[in-house]
Design an enzyme around this catalytic site. Structure first.
Site, PDB file in Angstrom:
ATOM      1  N   ASP A  12      34.084   9.668 -50.186  1.00 17.84           N
ATOM      2  CA  ASP A  12      32.983  10.563 -50.548  1.00 17.84           C
ATOM      3  C   ASP A  12      31.944   9.844 -51.413  1.00 17.84           C
ATOM      4  OD1 ASP A  12      31.603  12.935 -50.552  1.00 17.84           O
ATOM      5  OD2 ASP A  12      32.779  13.847 -52.154  1.00 17.84           O
ATOM      6  N   HIS A  29      25.762   6.007 -45.579  1.00 18.69           N
ATOM      7  CA  HIS A  29      26.838   5.968 -44.580  1.00 18.69           C
ATOM      8  C   HIS A  29      26.985   4.555 -44.005  1.00 18.69           C
ATOM      9  CE1 HIS A  29      27.197  10.193 -44.977  1.00 18.69           C
ATOM     10  NE2 HIS A  29      26.133  10.528 -44.276  1.00 18.69           N
ATOM     11  N   LEU A 124      49.330  -2.629 -39.248  1.00 18.22           N
ATOM     12  CA  LEU A 124      48.787  -1.510 -40.032  1.00 18.22           C
ATOM     13  C   LEU A 124      48.420  -0.400 -39.068  1.00 18.22           C
ATOM     14  CD1 LEU A 124      47.393  -0.306 -42.689  1.00 18.22           C
ATOM     15  CD2 LEU A 124      45.308  -1.431 -41.887  1.00 18.22           C
TER      16      LEU A 124
HETATM   17  C1  IPE Z   1      34.967  15.525 -47.615  1.00 16.98           C
HETATM   18  O1  IPE Z   1      33.759  15.278 -48.240  1.00 16.98           O
HETATM   19  C2  IPE Z   1      34.921  15.121 -46.169  1.00 16.98           C
HETATM   20  C3  IPE Z   1      34.888  13.689 -45.900  1.00 16.98           C
HETATM   21  C4  IPE Z   1      34.918  12.741 -46.781  1.00 16.98           C
HETATM   22  C5  IPE Z   1      34.854  13.338 -44.509  1.00 16.98           C
HETATM   23  P1  IPE Z   1      32.608  16.393 -48.344  1.00 16.98           P
HETATM   24  O2  IPE Z   1      31.471  15.738 -49.044  1.00 16.98           O
HETATM   25  O3  IPE Z   1      32.347  16.977 -47.020  1.00 16.98           O
HETATM   26  O4  IPE Z   1      33.303  17.496 -49.260  1.00 16.98           O
HETATM   27  P2  IPE Z   1      32.677  18.543 -50.278  1.00 16.98           P
HETATM   28  O5  IPE Z   1      31.604  19.280 -49.542  1.00 16.98           O
HETATM   29  O6  IPE Z   1      32.121  17.783 -51.440  1.00 16.98           O
HETATM   30  O7  IPE Z   1      33.816  19.407 -50.714  1.00 16.98           O
HETATM   31  C1  IPE Z   2      31.007  11.116 -47.521  1.00 16.37           C
HETATM   32  O1  IPE Z   2      29.826  11.062 -48.203  1.00 16.37           O
HETATM   33  C2  IPE Z   2      30.844  10.936 -46.028  1.00 16.37           C
HETATM   34  C3  IPE Z   2      31.099  12.157 -45.245  1.00 16.37           C
HETATM   35  C4  IPE Z   2      31.436  13.317 -45.711  1.00 16.37           C
HETATM   36  C5  IPE Z   2      30.946  12.042 -43.814  1.00 16.37           C
HETATM   37  P1  IPE Z   2      28.863  12.325 -48.328  1.00 16.37           P
HETATM   38  O2  IPE Z   2      27.920  12.301 -47.183  1.00 16.37           O
HETATM   39  O3  IPE Z   2      29.628  13.579 -48.512  1.00 16.37           O
HETATM   40  O4  IPE Z   2      28.092  11.958 -49.662  1.00 16.37           O
HETATM   41  P2  IPE Z   2      27.741  12.903 -50.881  1.00 16.37           P
HETATM   42  O5  IPE Z   2      28.996  13.602 -51.286  1.00 16.37           O
HETATM   43  O6  IPE Z   2      26.704  13.860 -50.375  1.00 16.37           O
HETATM   44  O7  IPE Z   2      27.227  11.992 -51.954  1.00 16.37           O
HETATM   45 MG    MG Z   3      30.378  14.531 -50.105  1.00 13.97          MG
END
Ligand code: IPE
Ligand code: IPE
Ligand code: MG
Length: 233
Positions: A12, A29, A124
């Site tokens: 995240d 990303h 792995l």
């Molecule tokens: C969780 O992160 C999903 C992934 C890392 C794929 P999100 O960014 O979607 O989760 P919330 O919205 O902060 O709970």
């Molecule tokens: C995690 O990073 C990637 C996915 C959930 C696909 P985010 O896109 O949720 O990044 P933040 O949480 O908005 O910073």
């Molecule tokens: Mg996120």
């Protein structure tokens, strides 16, 4: 060193990493994909058995179309096409869990081909949770148990914890020993609700694009100091 057999990661913070630099979210990303490569390499170095990465949740389908397209239609497909040979060469088995029926047929085929190609690798196991959520996982398990009841294979009163377990994704692998979540959020966000019952949780403020080998090894150090009791004294 006491190492986890199975590490699961909620990757995240890509969007915030990009916002901090006045870049579009997709830039986060893109760099996040480099962290994936670094963490896989570090797991190989430590001889970790299973690495499960939460790449895209059921709820993430609600994000703007361009972001969804970039994550699945660009980053994931490209990684699958460009890097599957390298993964295979390194003895990595690729597994994908999630509601892949929501993906287009061409991508589904690529996933099946990659899983088939790497099926006998044993260095792995790399599990990608894509279009995945813990509630989806439990729901699909319930659905197949109900089907077994309907077809007379089992009766409702016979259902045990073990039988539910046997229908949940990755039931034939050890459950995650360590869950890492980056970016400072301290929640599960509908990840592996069944499988994380006794997993050690580790939260770090590091944003996913900055999470590399050193950060992983720090998490492993913390894990080493944890005392796991599984409800026993
Ligand atoms: C969780 O992160 C999903 C992934 C890392 C794929 P999100 O960014 O979607 O989760 P919330 O919205 O902060 O709970
Ligand atoms: C995690 O990073 C990637 C996915 C959930 C696909 P985010 O896109 O949720 O990044 P933040 O949480 O908005 O910073
Ligand atoms: Mg996120």
């Amino acid at each position: 060193m006491k190492l986890p057999r199975h590490i699961a990661i909620i990757m995240d913070g890509n969007g915030r990493w990009a916002s901090k630099r006045n870049l579009p979210r997709v830039a986060g990303h893109k760099i996040g994909a480099d962290s994936v490569r670094a963490v896989i390499k570090a797991c190989l170095e430590k001889e970790i058995e299973i690495l499960t990465l939460f790449a895209f949740s059921t709820e993430n389908w609600e994000r703007p179309k361009e972001e969804v397209n970039y994550l699945i239609g660009h980053l994931f497909i490209r990684a699958l096409e460009d890097e599957i040979d390298e993964l295979h060469k390194n003895g990595i088995q690729l597994l994908v869990i999630g509601d892949i029926q929501r993906l287009d047929a061409k991508l589904r085929q690529k996933i099946l081909d990659a899983e088939k190609l790497t099926a006998n690798n044993s260095k792995l196991k790399l599990v990608i949770a894509l279009s995945y959520s813990g509630r989806w996982d439990i729901t699909q398990a319930v659905r197949s148990l109900c089907f077994e009841i309907e077809t007379g294979k089992i009766s409702a009163e016979d259902i045990t914890d073990k039988m539910v377990h046997d229908h949940i994704c990755l039931h034939d692998l050890p459950e995650p020993d360590l869950l890492i979540r980056t970016s400072g959020e301290q929640r599960i966000s509908n990840f592996m609700l069944w499988q994380l019952a006794y997993t050690e949780l580790y939260f770090t403020d590091t944003l996913w694009p900055d999470f590399r080998k050193k950060a992983l090894f720090e998490a492993l150090d913390v894990y080493e100091g944890r005392c796991r009791r599984f409800g026993k004294c």
